[in-house]
Motif scaffolding. Sequence first.
Motif, PDB file in Angstrom:
ATOM      1  N   GLY A  41       0.781  -1.322   0.031  1.00 15.37           N
ATOM      2  CA  GLY A  41      -0.045   0.122   0.159  1.00 15.37           C
ATOM      3  C   GLY A  41       1.030   1.257   0.026  1.00 15.37           C
ATOM      4  O   GLY A  41       2.037   1.230  -0.094  1.00 15.37           O
ATOM      5  N   SER A  42       0.242   2.496   0.115  1.00 11.71           N
ATOM      6  CA  SER A  42       0.978   4.005  -0.001  1.00 11.71           C
ATOM      7  C   SER A  42       0.240   4.586   0.952  1.00 11.71           C
ATOM      8  O   SER A  42      -1.121   4.708   1.318  1.00 11.71           O
ATOM      9  CB  SER A  42       0.822   4.144  -1.434  1.00 11.71           C
ATOM     10  OG  SER A  42      -0.627   4.335  -1.916  1.00 11.71           O
ATOM     11  N   ILE A  43       1.058   5.874   1.487  1.00  6.97           N
ATOM     12  CA  ILE A  43       0.506   7.007   1.983  1.00  6.97           C
ATOM     13  C   ILE A  43       1.009   8.308   1.256  1.00  6.97           C
ATOM     14  O   ILE A  43       1.969   8.489   0.798  1.00  6.97           O
ATOM     15  CB  ILE A  43       1.118   6.803   3.432  1.00  6.97           C
ATOM     16  CG1 ILE A  43       0.734   5.684   4.144  1.00  6.97           C
ATOM     17  CG2 ILE A  43       0.508   8.101   4.215  1.00  6.97           C
ATOM     18  CD1 ILE A  43       1.502   5.429   5.476  1.00  6.97           C
ATOM     19  N   ALA A  44      -0.011   8.841   1.110  1.00  6.05           N
ATOM     20  CA  ALA A  44       0.308  10.533   0.598  1.00  6.05           C
ATOM     21  C   ALA A  44      -0.090  11.378   1.424  1.00  6.05           C
ATOM     22  O   ALA A  44      -1.246  11.301   2.245  1.00  6.05           O
ATOM     23  CB  ALA A  44      -0.424  10.490  -0.797  1.00  6.05           C
ATOM     24  N   LEU A  45       0.743  12.686   1.305  1.00 10.78           N
ATOM     25  CA  LEU A  45       0.488  13.921   2.307  1.00 10.78           C
ATOM     26  C   LEU A  45       0.055  15.035   1.073  1.00 10.78           C
ATOM     27  O   LEU A  45       0.953  15.308   0.255  1.00 10.78           O
ATOM     28  CB  LEU A  45       1.709  14.153   2.992  1.00 10.78           C
ATOM     29  CG  LEU A  45       1.793  15.491   3.756  1.00 10.78           C
ATOM     30  CD1 LEU A  45       0.721  15.137   4.950  1.00 10.78           C
ATOM     31  CD2 LEU A  45       3.084  15.788   4.284  1.00 10.78           C
ATOM     32  N   PHE A  46      -1.210  15.564   1.278  1.00 16.17           N
ATOM     33  CA  PHE A  46      -1.777  16.424   0.431  1.00 16.17           C
ATOM     34  C   PHE A  46      -1.401  16.045  -1.082  1.00 16.17           C
ATOM     35  O   PHE A  46      -1.131  16.915  -2.063  1.00 16.17           O
ATOM     36  CB  PHE A  46      -1.172  17.957   0.636  1.00 16.17           C
ATOM     37  CG  PHE A  46      -1.716  18.295   1.950  1.00 16.17           C
ATOM     38  CD1 PHE A  46      -2.700  19.055   2.090  1.00 16.17           C
ATOM     39  CD2 PHE A  46      -0.909  18.196   3.328  1.00 16.17           C
ATOM     40  CE1 PHE A  46      -3.210  19.461   3.176  1.00 16.17           C
ATOM     41  CE2 PHE A  46      -1.267  18.582   4.475  1.00 16.17           C
ATOM     42  CZ  PHE A  46      -2.504  19.312   4.290  1.00 16.17           C
ATOM     43  N   GLY A  47      -1.699  14.812  -1.441  1.00 13.71           N
ATOM     44  CA  GLY A  47      -1.818  14.304  -2.863  1.00 13.71           C
ATOM     45  C   GLY A  47      -0.164  13.824  -3.335  1.00 13.71           C
ATOM     46  O   GLY A  47      -0.251  13.102  -4.266  1.00 13.71           O
ATOM     47  N   SER A  48       0.792  14.191  -2.462  1.00 15.41           N
ATOM     48  CA  SER A  48       2.040  13.727  -2.736  1.00 15.41           C
ATOM     49  C   SER A  48       2.623  12.390  -2.072  1.00 15.41           C
ATOM     50  O   SER A  48       2.391  12.455  -0.856  1.00 15.41           O
ATOM     51  CB  SER A  48       3.189  14.685  -2.592  1.00 15.41           C
ATOM     52  OG  SER A  48       2.778  15.708  -3.506  1.00 15.41           O
ATOM     53  N   PRO A  49       2.960  11.350  -2.469  1.00 10.93           N
ATOM     54  CA  PRO A  49       3.301  10.139  -1.914  1.00 10.93           C
ATOM     55  C   PRO A  49       4.761  10.336  -0.846  1.00 10.93           C
ATOM     56  O   PRO A  49       5.538  11.242  -1.519  1.00 10.93           O
ATOM     57  CB  PRO A  49       4.042   9.287  -3.274  1.00 10.93           C
ATOM     58  CG  PRO A  49       3.114   9.639  -4.403  1.00 10.93           C
ATOM     59  CD  PRO A  49       2.986  11.192  -4.281  1.00 10.93           C
TER      60      PRO A  49
END
Length: 358
Positions: free
Chosen positions: A61-69
Amino acid sequence: MTRPEAIQVTGVSKRFGDFRALDDVSFTIHENEFFTLLGPSGCGKTTLLRMIAGFESPTEGSIALFGSPIDTLPPHKRRVNTVFQSYALFPHMTLAQNVAFGLENLGWAKARREARVAQMLEMVHMAPFAGRKPAQLSGGQRQRIALARALAPEPRVLLLDEPLSALDLKLRQAMRNELRTLQRETGITFVFVTHDQEEALDMSDRVAVMGEGRVQQLGSPGEIYEEPVNRFVADFIGETNFLPGEVIETTGERARVRTPFGPEIVAAQTGVTAPGPATLSIRPEKIGLGDEATGTVLTGTVVSRNYMGGYTHYTIDAGGVALRVSRRNAVSHSEEGFTVGREVRVGFEPGSVRVLGQ
């Protein structure tokens, strides 16, 4: 109007050897939201917080902050700060130096740094103590300095890992108010981890209830308390009475169900798709005693009575079924009450019942 997404967690799983700490977790946290990860020890909430901070990496999976990975970014390159349960203040530094530490590492000019430190100390009501060392402070004061230090670099997200657990009850209650006020004043997204349901209900815009490495339910405090989607959530959030029932038929979000007391009622349901056994959930404060008993009314016997100040908690034996009942003490502790051994009327309305699938 939809708020921008501050954090996007997509299909995140985490394994430590054969142990699966998180299992396919997905949700979104909005900008300027007070968001809480709530659950018992070992449910994965702190592991998830550490992934957002950059101290752990997802297995999947992945985590993004304000749309940026941000999965590959080291912690110091994420505009995310963490307040730890232990506060982690530097004992040899003054409070002002503790707050300034992160700003120095970021290369802030001295004048700008000093102005920001003064602003932060003022915000947490600690300006008169700027020259003191952490050892000279109470637990609540150290917590304020830890918050000031974390907020000083202007993070876009502040992570709080059970920051109130070491404080006594009255101080925890006071700090809950201060945290909520700080979040509103700064406009920063707060992600709060706790096992304390009262903290979560009191402070949060939304709560993710976690259990067994999964998000069991995500919603507002009112939604997860009044409309639990399963037995785990109903049991973990507040107190409730679980009663066996039998679903006769379902229509959309309603079910016609037979209670253990005999009468059929129509109540809200979650996860029930066919007739058969089910669990009924009724909160103790939704059950009336004496003249307040309405709806399905029974006769029972008071088994126990516990005076708790604002409320008195009763256990009623209603035909062999034990019901926990909470009654607000509106007048004084000397009201006649319902003494142990007394026969009483007890009742609940269909709207107070939640039908949960097995």
